[in-house]
Write a protein that holds these residues in place. Structure first.
Motif, PDB file in Angstrom:
ATOM      1  N   ASP A 149       0.838  -1.202   0.000  1.00 44.11           N
ATOM      2  CA  ASP A 149       0.000   0.000   0.000  1.00 44.11           C
ATOM      3  C   ASP A 149       0.872   1.250   0.000  1.00 44.11           C
ATOM      4  OD1 ASP A 149      -2.286   1.897   1.173  1.00 44.11           O
ATOM      5  OD2 ASP A 149      -3.262   0.023   0.607  1.00 44.11           O
ATOM      6  N   ASP A 150       0.330   2.333   0.464  1.00 37.96           N
ATOM      7  CA  ASP A 150       0.947   3.658   0.454  1.00 37.96           C
ATOM      8  C   ASP A 150       2.344   3.652   1.099  1.00 37.96           C
ATOM      9  OD1 ASP A 150       1.274   6.361   0.340  1.00 37.96           O
ATOM     10  OD2 ASP A 150      -0.490   6.854   1.539  1.00 37.96           O
ATOM     11  N   ASP A 207     -12.846   2.020   4.569  1.00 37.61           N
ATOM     12  CA  ASP A 207     -11.687   1.880   5.450  1.00 37.61           C
ATOM     13  C   ASP A 207     -12.084   1.238   6.769  1.00 37.61           C
ATOM     14  OD1 ASP A 207      -9.871   2.889   3.729  1.00 37.61           O
ATOM     15  OD2 ASP A 207      -9.693   4.865   4.658  1.00 37.61           O
TER      16      ASP A 207
HETATM   17  C1  DGJ Z   1      -7.001   5.383   1.956  1.00 41.52           C
HETATM   18  C2  DGJ Z   1      -7.387   3.967   1.687  1.00 41.52           C
HETATM   19  O1  DGJ Z   1      -8.763   3.799   1.845  1.00 41.52           O
HETATM   20  C3  DGJ Z   1      -6.585   3.054   2.611  1.00 41.52           C
HETATM   21  O2  DGJ Z   1      -6.963   1.724   2.414  1.00 41.52           O
HETATM   22  C4  DGJ Z   1      -5.120   3.240   2.362  1.00 41.52           C
HETATM   23  O3  DGJ Z   1      -4.801   2.805   1.080  1.00 41.52           O
HETATM   24  C5  DGJ Z   1      -4.751   4.704   2.558  1.00 41.52           C
HETATM   25  N1  DGJ Z   1      -5.579   5.551   1.759  1.00 41.52           N
HETATM   26  C6  DGJ Z   1      -3.315   4.929   2.195  1.00 41.52           C
HETATM   27  O4  DGJ Z   1      -2.985   6.247   2.235  1.00 41.52           O
END
Ligand code: DGJ
Length: 722
Positions: A360-361, A542
């Protein structure tokens, strides 16, 4: 095959189950006569009398009579006092349009909309209903398509300036539906971050009721969807008319109760975020809306939307493929990882049977927090000294596929991209741009920015073994200005942004058909049919708390099928709510979608690891049914403590029942779950208990499911036909 029957003054679209009837009234007004259960013939006299028009279709347009005519595409300015579908401003500054019938054409197949997502596929017929305003020199083509295999009417409209002077579109709805009575509830999906798509139901009252977005995305707060349900309509029974946009930007969806209790349902671009200059010879296409009718309650409505998604919206090899069980490192590490930490997580994931590891990020630029580097899509060698390619090879060697997070539409003020190209950011000249999550939005109306975004993603996908992309978008519009658009086109920016984005996604889809794309926007902030056309799944929220997810996935399922919903098991205490729920409950809820994990499995006790392994084996066995079966909602989390739903394979031989209770009740309070979707003639064995019942019994008397002790208890049962 569906039919489009054109007789004198009437156009009748129908398939085996629904009819949509348009009348051409005296003077050439295109009137909406009927939408609902299939009829063989339609005599307009009765409905016209109800509206107050003369029964032969005559009325006096000079006397504000349009206010009482059910119209297919009403416009503002000439006597209809309701909200019109079209507002067009002429070169003299006035706004009025008088659209009159010109012609019809019927084609086999489904119309397309260049540059826009639109339903596609076989077994459809298209009607082009040509209208014209002589004074303006404006030609409007109303597009309708009817499908064979689902009870959906797709609609759009094309606007062509055939005059020698500019015209300015200020509103161009995708769909307008005039209905003769107001005995309806408006049902919408509204929410916020971490509580997307609550089902909101309210009785229509005089005036307008709507949901909308001026956020540049369909948004966390409201979905581009609206349903009208009779007050007595339930999940299983009753009449519903529902519509959704195949669009991902700012929108409007609402109903207006006007004079004589008539109702007008409209969906389309939000005029607060829209305007379009039509120069002579130019054409504009409104985004598509899809409309359905059911007399089998919300269950029937959802079945139609789900079928549409499966057969006519999602494209490519993943449209009907077993989606990989994934593990995403976001909640396991946030920004704090290096190669070894990732591989430790990936190794454990591989050991239990996970199929895809998603980074991910935080892998690019110098992104240690959410305040930098968006736009600098270059691997951060501090964290990944061997690069993405090497990480990919190592992950592949574990038997896993590799996924990668991007947020391509954004630019951080602290980025090399911004330092080199501040003009790439959406902005208003002379104002300091307002950041959201410390970032600005790229101006995707610009061709150079579209190119940049495309190459940024494509280069990485070409150079590295990436099998999946999570395409995130974490802030909404402010500073809606472009340094590249001329003044007279500035109002076009939000829609031009979407066209730019769709263009980039189209190119990436075409070039990387083997990469699975998942859309995300701070969770489910852009969960719409437009995004599904480019990306076969969307991260639902989320919020991965199992009890919250019961509500979120229930609401989402009104329009979207399980195969569109990303749903994962995360750690406890949950990072969004602090709640502790059993691993079984988290898994039972998450397996009703694209299943995965959002945690470091190394941190689970061995007993839970055994449970995780068993769940993964079960999901793999049942995946076809769980993802592509018919989904039926049974007990609503919006009405009590219990949530239940069942997914039934298309041949009805296999079903998975999910039942979760948020707060424990005494064990004398076990409900009989009346199941749906089974074959009454088949006998089903419940794999977990060995009991056998006929489908008829299960759908009439029901099944009493014993829950484990305690709060957040859950059971998932497999039913198989003998
Ligand atoms: C928002 C997303 O909904 C999360 O799952 C994650 O990827 C974060 N951004 C990362 O910044």
């Amino acid at each position: 095959m569906p039919e489009i029957i054109i007789t004198e003054n009437q156009i009748h679209l129908r398939n085996d189950r629904i009819s949509y009837v348009i009348g051409i009234l005296e003077g050439g007004i295109a009137a909406h006569l009927y939408f609902g259960r299939r009829v063989e013939a339609f005599n307009p006299a009765s409905v016209l009398r109800r509206w107050g028009c003369a029964e032969d279709g005559s009325f006096d347009p000079q006397n504000c009579a349009l206010n009482h005519v059910p119209q297919e595409y009403p416009s503002y300015g000439l006597g209809d006092m309701r909200e019109g579908a079209l507002i067009v401003r002429a070169a003299d500054g006035t706004a009025s349009a008088d659209l009159r019938f010109v012609s019809t054409t019927v084609e086999d197949g489904k119309y397309g909309l260049p540059g826009l997502p639109a339903a596609f596929g076989d077994g459809a017929k298209t009607l082009r209903l040509q209208l014209r305003d002589e004074l303006l020199g404006l030609n409007v083509t109303l597009l309708y398509a009817i499908f064979d295999d689902c009870d959906i009417i797709a609609r759009s409209a094309l606007f062509h300036n055939a005059s020698s002077r500019p015209l300015s579109l200020e509103r161009a709805a995708s769909l307008c539906l005039d209905l003769p009575d107001d005995r309806w509830d408006l049902v919408t999906l509204s929410g916020d971050w971490a509580r997307e798509r609550d089902v909101i139901r309210r009785r229509l009252t005089p005036g307008e009721m709507s949901v909308s977005s001026v956020r540049g995305a369909s948004s966390l707060l409201a979905s581009p969807f609206a349903a009208l349900a009779r007050p007595e309509t339930t999940e299983a029974a009753g009449e519903v008319i529902a519509a959704a946009l195949v669009y991902s930007g700012s929108f409007y969806a609402g109903a207006e109760v006007g004079s004589r209790h008539a109702v007008r349902l409209q969906l389309g671009l939000n005029d607060r975020h829209f305007g379009w200059l039509l120069q002579p010879g130019e054409t504009f296409a409104a985004p598509e809306a899809v409309l359905t009718w059911s007399d089998r309650g919300f269950d029937g409505m959802s079945a139609q939307f789900h079928r549409l998604c499966a057969a006519h919206v999602v494209r490519g090899k993943f449209a009907h493929a077993p989606r990989p069980i994934l593990l995403n490192n976001w909640e396991a590490t946030y920004f704090g990882f290096d190669e070894e930490k990732l591989l430790t997580i990936a190794r454990k994931a591989a050991e239990v049977g996970v199929e895809l590891f998603v980074l991910d990020d935080g892998w690019f630029g110098h992104r240690d927090a959410d305040n930098s580097s968006l736009g600098d899509w270059v691997v951060d060698r501090r964290k990944l000294p061997n690069g993405l390619k090497s990480l990919g090879e190592k992950v592949h060697a574990l038997g896993l596929k590799l996924g990668l997070w991007f947020e391509p539409e954004m630019i951080s003020p602290d980025s090399d991209l911004y330092r080199a190209h501040p003009e790439y950011a959406m902005q208003i000249r002379g104002r300091t741009p307002i950041t959201g999550r410390n970032q600005l939005i790229l101006d995707l109306s610009r061709a150079d920015v579209q190119d940049f975004v495309y190459h940024a993603v494509a280069d990485i996908l070409r150079e590295n073994p990436i099998d999946y992309v999570k395409w995130d978008m974490n802030r909404n519009f402010s500073n809606v200005g472009s340094l590249a658009l001329p003044l007279e086109r500035m109002r076009e920016l939000p829609h031009r942004y979407m066209l730019g984005l769709y263009g980039v996604l189209e190119k990436l889809q075409a070039e990387f058909p083997d990469v699975l794309f998942e859309s995300c926007s701070s969770g489910g902030g852009r969960f719409d049919l437009g995004m599904l056309y480019y990306m076969p799944q969307t991260w639902c929220s989320d919020n991965t708390d199992a009890l919250c997810r019961c509500r979120i996935q229930w609401g989402t399922s009104l329009v979207f099928p399980p195969f569109a919903m990303g749903s994962h098991v995360s750690a406890v205490p949950n990072h969004q709510t602090g709640r502790v729920t059993p691993i079984r409950t988290r898994a039972n809820v998450a397996m009703s979608g694209c299943f995965g994990f959002e945690l470091d499995l190394n941190k689970l006790p061995e007993s839970e690891i055994e449970e995780v392994k068993a769940v993964i084996t079960r999901v793999k066995e049942l995946r076809e049914t769980l993802l592509y079966g018919d989904f039926h909602r049974l007990l609503s989390p919006f009405e009590g403590h219990d949530t239940a739903w069942i997914t039934v394979s298309p041949d009805k031989r296999e079903a998975v029942l999910m039942f979760t209770r948020d707060l424990a009740q005494p064990d004398t309070d076990q409900p009989m779950l009346t199941l749906r979707g089974l074959d009454p003639a088949l006998t089903y064995t419940v794999a977990e208990t060995g009991e056998a019942y006929t489908g008829a019994e299960l759908m009439a008397s029901g099944l009493c499911v014993a829950l484990p002790w305690g709060d957040a208890a859950s059971v998932s049962l497999t039913l198989r036909a003998q």
